[in-house]
Design a protein around this motif. Structure first.
Motif, PDB file in Angstrom:
ATOM      1  N   VAL A 113       0.839  -1.205   0.000  1.00  0.00           N
ATOM      2  CA  VAL A 113       0.000   0.000   0.000  1.00  0.00           C
ATOM      3  C   VAL A 113       0.871   1.251   0.000  1.00  0.00           C
ATOM      4  O   VAL A 113       0.646   2.199  -0.764  1.00  0.00           O
ATOM      5  CB  VAL A 113      -0.954   0.004   1.212  1.00  0.00           C
ATOM      6  N   SER A 114       1.889   1.269   0.852  1.00  0.00           N
ATOM      7  CA  SER A 114       2.769   2.434   0.937  1.00  0.00           C
ATOM      8  C   SER A 114       3.536   2.648  -0.362  1.00  0.00           C
ATOM      9  O   SER A 114       3.725   3.784  -0.803  1.00  0.00           O
ATOM     10  CB  SER A 114       3.754   2.256   2.094  1.00  0.00           C
ATOM     11  N   CYS A 115       3.975   1.561  -0.969  1.00  0.00           N
ATOM     12  CA  CYS A 115       4.714   1.679  -2.232  1.00  0.00           C
ATOM     13  C   CYS A 115       3.827   2.244  -3.335  1.00  0.00           C
ATOM     14  O   CYS A 115       4.239   3.152  -4.082  1.00  0.00           O
ATOM     15  CB  CYS A 115       5.257   0.321  -2.647  1.00  0.00           C
ATOM     16  N   TYR A 116       2.613   1.711  -3.447  1.00  0.00           N
ATOM     17  CA  TYR A 116       1.700   2.223  -4.474  1.00  0.00           C
ATOM     18  C   TYR A 116       1.381   3.695  -4.247  1.00  0.00           C
ATOM     19  O   TYR A 116       1.237   4.473  -5.198  1.00  0.00           O
ATOM     20  CB  TYR A 116       0.408   1.397  -4.483  1.00  0.00           C
ATOM     21  N   LYS A 117       1.283   4.072  -2.975  1.00  0.00           N
ATOM     22  CA  LYS A 117       1.009   5.476  -2.647  1.00  0.00           C
ATOM     23  C   LYS A 117       2.156   6.358  -3.132  1.00  0.00           C
ATOM     24  O   LYS A 117       1.935   7.396  -3.768  1.00  0.00           O
ATOM     25  CB  LYS A 117       0.816   5.615  -1.142  1.00  0.00           C
ATOM     26  N   HIS A 118       3.392   5.979  -2.841  1.00  0.00           N
ATOM     27  CA  HIS A 118       4.554   6.769  -3.255  1.00  0.00           C
ATOM     28  C   HIS A 118       4.738   6.757  -4.765  1.00  0.00           C
ATOM     29  O   HIS A 118       5.209   7.739  -5.340  1.00  0.00           O
ATOM     30  CB  HIS A 118       5.821   6.250  -2.577  1.00  0.00           C
ATOM     31  N   LEU A 119       4.355   5.649  -5.391  1.00  0.00           N
ATOM     32  CA  LEU A 119       4.493   5.558  -6.845  1.00  0.00           C
ATOM     33  C   LEU A 119       3.298   6.162  -7.574  1.00  0.00           C
ATOM     34  O   LEU A 119       3.269   6.181  -8.810  1.00  0.00           O
ATOM     35  CB  LEU A 119       4.655   4.090  -7.249  1.00  0.00           C
ATOM     36  N   LYS A 120       2.295   6.620  -6.775  1.00  0.00           N
ATOM     37  CA  LYS A 120       1.093   7.276  -7.308  1.00  0.00           C
ATOM     38  C   LYS A 120       0.314   6.348  -8.257  1.00  0.00           C
ATOM     39  O   LYS A 120      -0.180   6.759  -9.305  1.00  0.00           O
ATOM     40  CB  LYS A 120       1.462   8.582  -8.015  1.00  0.00           C
ATOM     41  N   ILE A 121       0.215   5.070  -7.857  1.00  0.00           N
ATOM     42  CA  ILE A 121      -0.596   4.100  -8.608  1.00  0.00           C
ATOM     43  C   ILE A 121      -1.862   3.876  -7.783  1.00  0.00           C
ATOM     44  O   ILE A 121      -1.961   2.947  -6.967  1.00  0.00           O
ATOM     45  CB  ILE A 121       0.171   2.782  -8.835  1.00  0.00           C
ATOM     46  N   GLU A 122      -2.840   4.733  -7.974  1.00  0.00           N
ATOM     47  CA  GLU A 122      -3.998   4.794  -7.084  1.00  0.00           C
ATOM     48  C   GLU A 122      -4.906   3.571  -7.175  1.00  0.00           C
ATOM     49  O   GLU A 122      -5.435   3.110  -6.160  1.00  0.00           O
ATOM     50  CB  GLU A 122      -4.804   6.068  -7.362  1.00  0.00           C
ATOM     51  N   ASP A 123      -5.115   3.039  -8.370  1.00  0.00           N
ATOM     52  CA  ASP A 123      -6.040   1.912  -8.488  1.00  0.00           C
ATOM     53  C   ASP A 123      -5.516   0.683  -7.738  1.00  0.00           C
ATOM     54  O   ASP A 123      -6.270   0.012  -7.012  1.00  0.00           O
ATOM     55  CB  ASP A 123      -6.303   1.578  -9.959  1.00  0.00           C
ATOM     56  N   LEU A 124      -4.209   0.412  -7.870  1.00  0.00           N
ATOM     57  CA  LEU A 124      -3.631  -0.735  -7.172  1.00  0.00           C
ATOM     58  C   LEU A 124      -3.535  -0.484  -5.669  1.00  0.00           C
ATOM     59  O   LEU A 124      -3.669  -1.411  -4.860  1.00  0.00           O
ATOM     60  CB  LEU A 124      -2.248  -1.061  -7.744  1.00  0.00           C
ATOM     61  N   ARG A 125      -3.322   0.775  -5.296  1.00  0.00           N
ATOM     62  CA  ARG A 125      -3.299   1.104  -3.865  1.00  0.00           C
ATOM     63  C   ARG A 125      -4.657   0.812  -3.231  1.00  0.00           C
ATOM     64  O   ARG A 125      -4.745   0.196  -2.166  1.00  0.00           O
ATOM     65  CB  ARG A 125      -2.924   2.575  -3.649  1.00  0.00           C
ATOM     66  N   LYS A 126      -5.722   1.238  -3.901  1.00  0.00           N
ATOM     67  CA  LYS A 126      -7.067   1.012  -3.368  1.00  0.00           C
ATOM     68  C   LYS A 126      -7.402  -0.478  -3.317  1.00  0.00           C
ATOM     69  O   LYS A 126      -8.002  -0.958  -2.356  1.00  0.00           O
ATOM     70  CB  LYS A 126      -8.092   1.761  -4.222  1.00  0.00           C
ATOM     71  N   ASP A 127      -7.009  -1.221  -4.368  1.00  0.00           N
ATOM     72  CA  ASP A 127      -7.264  -2.661  -4.385  1.00  0.00           C
ATOM     73  C   ASP A 127      -6.545  -3.367  -3.234  1.00  0.00           C
ATOM     74  O   ASP A 127      -7.112  -4.243  -2.562  1.00  0.00           O
ATOM     75  CB  ASP A 127      -6.800  -3.270  -5.713  1.00  0.00           C
ATOM     76  N   THR A 128      -5.303  -2.982  -2.998  1.00  0.00           N
ATOM     77  CA  THR A 128      -4.519  -3.612  -1.933  1.00  0.00           C
ATOM     78  C   THR A 128      -5.057  -3.231  -0.565  1.00  0.00           C
ATOM     79  O   THR A 128      -5.103  -4.059   0.349  1.00  0.00           O
ATOM     80  CB  THR A 128      -3.039  -3.208  -2.042  1.00  0.00           C
ATOM     81  N   GLU A 129      -5.506  -1.983  -0.413  1.00  0.00           N
ATOM     82  CA  GLU A 129      -6.138  -1.548   0.845  1.00  0.00           C
ATOM     83  C   GLU A 129      -7.386  -2.376   1.126  1.00  0.00           C
ATOM     84  O   GLU A 129      -7.641  -2.766   2.269  1.00  0.00           O
ATOM     85  CB  GLU A 129      -6.517  -0.064   0.755  1.00  0.00           C
ATOM     86  N   ARG A 130      -8.141  -2.661   0.059  1.00  0.00           N
ATOM     87  CA  ARG A 130      -9.363  -3.445   0.212  1.00  0.00           C
ATOM     88  C   ARG A 130      -9.034  -4.865   0.675  1.00  0.00           C
ATOM     89  O   ARG A 130      -9.713  -5.410   1.551  1.00  0.00           O
ATOM     90  CB  ARG A 130     -10.108  -3.483  -1.126  1.00  0.00           C
ATOM     91  N   VAL A 131      -7.982  -5.437   0.120  1.00  0.00           N
ATOM     92  CA  VAL A 131      -7.564  -6.786   0.536  1.00  0.00           C
ATOM     93  C   VAL A 131      -7.107  -6.762   1.996  1.00  0.00           C
ATOM     94  O   VAL A 131      -7.451  -7.659   2.785  1.00  0.00           O
ATOM     95  CB  VAL A 131      -6.424  -7.296  -0.367  1.00  0.00           C
ATOM     96  N   LEU A 132      -6.367  -5.740   2.365  1.00  0.00           N
ATOM     97  CA  LEU A 132      -5.885  -5.602   3.743  1.00  0.00           C
ATOM     98  C   LEU A 132      -7.062  -5.475   4.712  1.00  0.00           C
ATOM     99  O   LEU A 132      -7.091  -6.140   5.766  1.00  0.00           O
ATOM    100  CB  LEU A 132      -4.973  -4.380   3.850  1.00  0.00           C
ATOM    101  N   THR A 133      -8.022  -4.631   4.367  1.00  0.00           N
ATOM    102  CA  THR A 133      -9.174  -4.401   5.236  1.00  0.00           C
ATOM    103  C   THR A 133     -10.036  -5.652   5.379  1.00  0.00           C
ATOM    104  O   THR A 133     -10.521  -5.975   6.464  1.00  0.00           O
ATOM    105  CB  THR A 133     -10.039  -3.251   4.668  1.00  0.00           C
ATOM    106  N   THR A 134     -10.201  -6.382   4.277  1.00  0.00           N
ATOM    107  CA  THR A 134     -11.027  -7.589   4.291  1.00  0.00           C
ATOM    108  C   THR A 134     -10.404  -8.691   5.129  1.00  0.00           C
ATOM    109  O   THR A 134     -11.077  -9.371   5.914  1.00  0.00           O
ATOM    110  CB  THR A 134     -11.256  -8.093   2.857  1.00  0.00           C
TER     111      THR A 134
END
Length: 283
Positions: free
Chosen positions: A234-255
């Protein structure tokens, strides 16, 4: 008179030097003709069974140098013997006990290739894993010099050997112990990969860190380090500004980790670097 006495005293000495030189030349010429003396081979003319028994005798007293010399001679001399598989297995074991890990690994692989249908093949895969197994003192503080996969290679090979045993021989008596060792290795390898990932995060090498975390998720999805791997991603996607993958990974983490500290509204609102909290637990 003085000079004459000196000359007379020198003559016998000169004769002795000449005689010594002649003797030395004869000795040296003899060495040249006959060559260096060969080491006595105690296995010469002995049967394959005799060599195996003698090697086992020396193994009882842990004289691994003697064991290895006997088994190496027998393994070369009787490649097609009924005891050829035994030579390889015993030699692999002797190498391991004598801390010659590369030779032990090479010999057990030679056994597996040469005797694929042998009735103790499950033991061969199990022992292959044991040869490369390390159970302590592996993960250390990382420095720039430590960023290398050479140390993880043995653990990965050990894991793969145990995994192959469990797939090919599910009824083996070594199955349960192999599963336990695989679990341990899976967690250690994941731990190592995430140590390296945190190292890269501190140096803002986000692509490298992301690859390490993804490797853990994709290859060791039952390890105890899944949550941290997702946090790093999640942190890597945030720094790399890849928002769609960041949101997908956050969803997996939350679930998968609904009670995770990284899923609280406070953490989201503060927009903190999640991985830094985790990194603080190890430093």
């Amino acid at each position: 008179m003085y000079n004459l006495r000196v000359i007379k005293n020198l003559k016998p000495l000169s004769h002795m030097k000449l005689l010594f030189s002649l003797i030395l030349s004869v000795i040296l010429s003899g060495c040249f003709i006959f060559g260096d003396p060969e080491e006595f081979d105690e296995t010469e003319g002995r049967s394959d069974a005799w060599i195996i028994n003698e090697a086992e005798f020396y193994a009882d007293s842990k004289d691994w140098t003697k064991v290895i010399s006997y088994l190496e001679a027998g393994e070369k001399r009787f490649p097609n013997s009924k005891l050829a598989p035994q030579f390889k297995l015993n030699l692999a074991y002797a190498y391991k006990e004598y801390y010659r890990v590369p030779e032990a690994s090479a010999m057990i692989n030679k056994f597996i290739r040469a005797h694929p249908n042998h009735p103790v093949m499950d033991y061969a895969y199990y022992f292959k894993g044991i040869i490369l197994f390390k159970d302590k003192g592996f993960v250390k503080k990382l420095s720039m010099q430590d960023i290398s996969d050479r140390d993880i290679y043995q653990l990965t090979q050990s894991f793969n050997a145990f995994k192959e045993l469990t797939i090919k021989f599910p009824n083996s008596k070594y199955f349960t112990d192999s599963i336990d060792r695989m679990t341990y290795l899976m967690n250690k390898i994941s731990e190592y990969e995430l140590h390296v990932a945190r190292f890269y995060m501190r140096r803002m090498a986000y692509v490298a860190a992301l690859n390490r975390a993804k490797y853990v998720i994709e290859n060791y999805n039952q390890s105890i380090h899944q949550e941290e791997a997702l946090v790093i991603m999640v942190s890597c996607y945030k720094h790399l500004k890849i928002e769609d993958l960041r949101k997908d990974t956050e969803r997996v983490l939350t679930t998968n980790y609904p009670n995770s500290k990284f899923n609280t509204k406070e953490m989201f609102n503060k927009q903190k670097d999640w991985w830094r909290f985790w990194d603080s637990l190890f430093n």
